[in-house]
Design a protein around this motif. Sequence first.
Motif, PDB file in Angstrom:
ATOM      1  N   GLN A  45      51.062  59.781 -15.995  1.00  0.00           N
ATOM      2  CA  GLN A  45      52.166  59.656 -15.039  1.00  0.00           C
ATOM      3  C   GLN A  45      53.379  58.992 -15.671  1.00  0.00           C
ATOM      4  OE1 GLN A  45      50.301  57.534 -11.827  1.00  0.00           O
ATOM      5  NE2 GLN A  45      49.418  59.375 -10.901  1.00  0.00           N
ATOM      6  N   TRP A  46      53.146  58.022 -16.527  1.00  0.00           N
ATOM      7  CA  TRP A  46      54.262  57.363 -17.212  1.00  0.00           C
ATOM      8  C   TRP A  46      55.132  58.373 -17.939  1.00  0.00           C
ATOM      9  CZ3 TRP A  46      53.109  52.141 -20.128  1.00  0.00           C
ATOM     10  CH2 TRP A  46      53.071  51.095 -19.190  1.00  0.00           C
ATOM     11  N   TRP A  47      54.492  59.263 -18.671  1.00  0.00           N
ATOM     12  CA  TRP A  47      55.241  60.216 -19.498  1.00  0.00           C
ATOM     13  C   TRP A  47      55.831  61.358 -18.674  1.00  0.00           C
ATOM     14  CZ3 TRP A  47      56.778  59.400 -24.355  1.00  0.00           C
ATOM     15  CH2 TRP A  47      56.184  58.320 -25.024  1.00  0.00           C
ATOM     16  N   ARG A  96      56.703  64.978 -31.621  1.00  0.00           N
ATOM     17  CA  ARG A  96      57.058  66.301 -31.101  1.00  0.00           C
ATOM     18  C   ARG A  96      56.653  66.435 -29.641  1.00  0.00           C
ATOM     19  NH1 ARG A  96      54.831  70.677 -29.553  1.00  0.00           N
ATOM     20  NH2 ARG A  96      52.724  69.924 -30.073  1.00  0.00           N
ATOM     21  N   ILE A  97      55.455  65.978 -29.318  1.00  0.00           N
ATOM     22  CA  ILE A  97      54.972  66.048 -27.942  1.00  0.00           C
ATOM     23  C   ILE A  97      55.811  65.154 -27.031  1.00  0.00           C
ATOM     24  CG2 ILE A  97      53.018  65.484 -26.432  1.00  0.00           C
ATOM     25  CD1 ILE A  97      51.192  66.221 -28.839  1.00  0.00           C
ATOM     26  N   ALA A  98      56.071  63.933 -27.489  1.00  0.00           N
ATOM     27  CA  ALA A  98      56.820  62.975 -26.670  1.00  0.00           C
ATOM     28  C   ALA A  98      58.229  63.470 -26.371  1.00  0.00           C
ATOM     29  CB  ALA A  98      56.882  61.618 -27.378  1.00  0.00           C
ATOM     30  N   SER A 352      40.114  62.092 -30.205  1.00  0.00           N
ATOM     31  CA  SER A 352      39.329  62.235 -28.980  1.00  0.00           C
ATOM     32  C   SER A 352      40.095  62.924 -27.863  1.00  0.00           C
ATOM     33  CB  SER A 352      38.866  60.854 -28.491  1.00  0.00           C
ATOM     34  OG  SER A 352      39.981  60.039 -28.150  1.00  0.00           O
ATOM     35  N   THR A 353      41.353  63.262 -28.117  1.00  0.00           N
ATOM     36  CA  THR A 353      42.147  63.969 -27.113  1.00  0.00           C
ATOM     37  C   THR A 353      41.586  65.374 -26.929  1.00  0.00           C
ATOM     38  OG1 THR A 353      44.114  62.722 -27.742  1.00  0.00           O
ATOM     39  CG2 THR A 353      44.461  64.760 -26.522  1.00  0.00           C
ATOM     40  N   PRO A 354      41.422  65.855 -25.695  1.00  0.00           N
ATOM     41  CA  PRO A 354      40.868  67.190 -25.455  1.00  0.00           C
ATOM     42  C   PRO A 354      41.627  68.276 -26.219  1.00  0.00           C
ATOM     43  CG  PRO A 354      41.069  65.971 -23.406  1.00  0.00           C
ATOM     44  CD  PRO A 354      41.751  65.157 -24.458  1.00  0.00           C
ATOM     45  N   ASP A 355      40.918  69.359 -26.541  1.00  0.00           N
ATOM     46  CA  ASP A 355      41.502  70.451 -27.320  1.00  0.00           C
ATOM     47  C   ASP A 355      42.529  71.256 -26.537  1.00  0.00           C
ATOM     48  OD1 ASP A 355      39.986  69.770 -29.499  1.00  0.00           O
ATOM     49  OD2 ASP A 355      38.331  71.106 -28.953  1.00  0.00           O
ATOM     50  N   THR A 359      50.128  67.527 -23.426  1.00  0.00           N
ATOM     51  CA  THR A 359      51.465  67.469 -22.829  1.00  0.00           C
ATOM     52  C   THR A 359      52.094  66.085 -22.907  1.00  0.00           C
ATOM     53  OG1 THR A 359      50.492  67.049 -20.648  1.00  0.00           O
ATOM     54  CG2 THR A 359      50.939  69.349 -21.240  1.00  0.00           C
ATOM     55  N   VAL A 360      51.311  65.067 -23.223  1.00  0.00           N
ATOM     56  CA  VAL A 360      51.845  63.722 -23.408  1.00  0.00           C
ATOM     57  C   VAL A 360      51.208  63.134 -24.658  1.00  0.00           C
ATOM     58  CG1 VAL A 360      52.091  63.423 -20.912  1.00  0.00           C
ATOM     59  CG2 VAL A 360      50.096  62.472 -22.080  1.00  0.00           C
ATOM     60  N   PRO A 361      51.843  62.146 -25.287  1.00  0.00           N
ATOM     61  CA  PRO A 361      51.235  61.514 -26.470  1.00  0.00           C
ATOM     62  C   PRO A 361      49.878  60.922 -26.139  1.00  0.00           C
ATOM     63  CG  PRO A 361      53.529  60.870 -26.247  1.00  0.00           C
ATOM     64  CD  PRO A 361      53.170  61.590 -24.985  1.00  0.00           C
ATOM     65  N   ALA A 362      48.997  60.880 -27.137  1.00  0.00           N
ATOM     66  CA  ALA A 362      47.672  60.303 -26.933  1.00  0.00           C
ATOM     67  C   ALA A 362      47.798  58.827 -26.583  1.00  0.00           C
ATOM     68  CB  ALA A 362      46.835  60.472 -28.198  1.00  0.00           C
ATOM     69  N   GLN A 363      46.919  58.366 -25.714  1.00  0.00           N
ATOM     70  CA  GLN A 363      46.903  56.955 -25.346  1.00  0.00           C
ATOM     71  C   GLN A 363      46.095  56.195 -26.383  1.00  0.00           C
ATOM     72  OE1 GLN A 363      45.320  56.074 -21.462  1.00  0.00           O
ATOM     73  NE2 GLN A 363      46.016  53.954 -21.486  1.00  0.00           N
ATOM     74  N   VAL A 364      46.743  55.364 -27.148  1.00  0.00           N
ATOM     75  CA  VAL A 364      46.085  54.611 -28.210  1.00  0.00           C
ATOM     76  C   VAL A 364      45.733  53.222 -27.700  1.00  0.00           C
ATOM     77  CG1 VAL A 364      47.351  55.895 -29.975  1.00  0.00           C
ATOM     78  CG2 VAL A 364      48.270  53.722 -29.126  1.00  0.00           C
ATOM     79  N   PRO A 365      44.824  52.511 -28.381  1.00  0.00           N
ATOM     80  CA  PRO A 365      44.540  51.130 -27.975  1.00  0.00           C
ATOM     81  C   PRO A 365      45.825  50.307 -27.986  1.00  0.00           C
ATOM     82  CG  PRO A 365      42.918  51.903 -29.565  1.00  0.00           C
ATOM     83  CD  PRO A 365      43.984  52.942 -29.512  1.00  0.00           C
ATOM     84  N   GLN A 366      46.064  49.612 -26.899  1.00  0.00           N
ATOM     85  CA  GLN A 366      47.309  48.861 -26.815  1.00  0.00           C
ATOM     86  C   GLN A 366      47.209  47.758 -25.774  1.00  0.00           C
ATOM     87  OE1 GLN A 366      49.328  52.208 -23.846  1.00  0.00           O
ATOM     88  NE2 GLN A 366      50.328  51.728 -25.749  1.00  0.00           N
ATOM     89  N   MET A 367      48.087  46.777 -25.895  1.00  0.00           N
ATOM     90  CA  MET A 367      48.219  45.735 -24.889  1.00  0.00           C
ATOM     91  C   MET A 367      49.466  46.034 -24.073  1.00  0.00           C
ATOM     92  SD  MET A 367      48.383  41.570 -25.282  1.00  0.00           S
ATOM     93  CE  MET A 367      49.873  41.583 -26.281  1.00  0.00           C
ATOM     94  N   ILE A 368      49.317  46.037 -22.756  1.00  0.00           N
ATOM     95  CA  ILE A 368      50.425  46.341 -21.854  1.00  0.00           C
ATOM     96  C   ILE A 368      50.655  45.148 -20.938  1.00  0.00           C
ATOM     97  CG2 ILE A 368      51.239  47.859 -20.001  1.00  0.00           C
ATOM     98  CD1 ILE A 368      49.568  50.073 -21.249  1.00  0.00           C
ATOM     99  N   MET A 369      51.891  44.710 -20.869  1.00  0.00           N
ATOM    100  CA  MET A 369      52.237  43.561 -20.050  1.00  0.00           C
ATOM    101  C   MET A 369      52.991  44.004 -18.804  1.00  0.00           C
ATOM    102  SD  MET A 369      50.885  41.329 -21.960  1.00  0.00           S
ATOM    103  CE  MET A 369      51.386  39.824 -21.096  1.00  0.00           C
TER     104      MET A 369
END
Length: 455
Positions: A45-47, A96-98, A352-355, A359-369
């Motif tokens: 949804q963010w993207w 490119r995706i973003a 691990s992103t489905p084949d 449509t959006v960049p892969a969600q990588v490990p991250q800290m979100i504030m």
Amino acid sequence: MQFTPTMTGINSPDPLQHAFKVKSAPHAGRSNSRPLTLDSQQWQQWWQQPSQATQRALYIHLPFCRKRCSFCNFFENGTNPEKVSRYVDTLVEQLRIAADTPLGNSRAFDTVYVGGGTPTDMQADEIFRLGEAIQRFKLVDDVEITLEGRLNGFDDDKWQAANQSGFNRFSFGVQSFDTDVRIAAGRFDDKTVLLNRLAELSQHPSASVVIDLIFGLPGQTMDVWQQDLQAVIDTGVHGVDLYQLIGLSGSRMDHAKGKGKVIAPANSQYQADSQTRANMYAIGANHFEAHNWQRLSSCHWRRDARERSIYNTLAKSGIEILPFGAGAGGSIHGHGCMNGRDLKQWHQAHNSTPDTVQTVPAQVPQMIMPPNPSAALDAVIKRGLDTGLLDTRLLPAKLAKHLTPLFEQWQHNGLTDFSSPLLSLTLAGRFWNVNLQTGLFEFLAANPLKQDLAA
């Protein structure tokens, strides 16, 4: 009203040297926020949501270095050509995706910064491909696109590839020109090589070339420092940052100190104390301003208008910064984001992103504030103190009044000249400006202003 020395500094005959016990870390901000958990649906949804930001940036991180400098604790991955190529392939695809998402293409970007690590360790074709990927985004007509790195290994092929693919600003970590100091710090190349290469690159008709210097390195006497400052002028570069050496935990220098040793040149074990470092800053500031260089911030000067330092300026103003790459930091829809540094986990997230069509960049490990409700206000304060001039008319009137006793304490301690509505930092105040920012936020935490009075 509660005051502490860490808020106000102390009264001293020499505030440049003694206003605070120690200089703060590079950045200041409010604390007590807790990270959020974002599920995959929310990430999608963010993207899919257009940006509401008025100014934006991209930050792209290359977490590779050929060598670990003695003062650095950010070393993550040794430069391995195969690993770098794999990383760049993935990074370019994610960009490119973003660029095709509603978030990515809804508003133009004012500035792009490719940092690290050592981005110039990429091959020429990789630099070119990364530059092309950046060009897929909407960019303002006079966009600033910075490539960070080191001069060693940055040959003519890489320089041409960068220029041809849109990079127009180059930031090189020189730290010191002195050959002995450089060797001890873990840097490549001697003084002559640096002077010649910088003089050559600085002749480009439009690109901005800027360098970093660190003051307080082992073996860097005052004479060496003054030679470093003059070398900046002699090279013809367009901008310079002056940073104080800060003892970062986990660095080679820190480990040596724990063993009672010093990583220093063989011909000099000299180490500047905190008071001498303060004087080094003052000498540096006065040196460039005597040569009619313009001060853009407390640590950055430019020779002429070619150097704009847009990313560094806007980043301190709380703009939206979309982060890409392992270890990249930024903000999305007002949420602070810091991608995890682990390169293996970063790649696993993409694998691990489905084949199906992504449509959006892969969600990588991250800290979100969570969003900072005072972000816009904090940006005004931080930007003002960083430049050395805070116009209190930009603050809510009752907040400006609430802060006046703190401003008066700063003036009493020789850190500012306060003639309402303008708060102007002295040379000492500019040296201690991060301490002042930290102290202001500490003051507000200890002496909260009621919400209904902040308007």
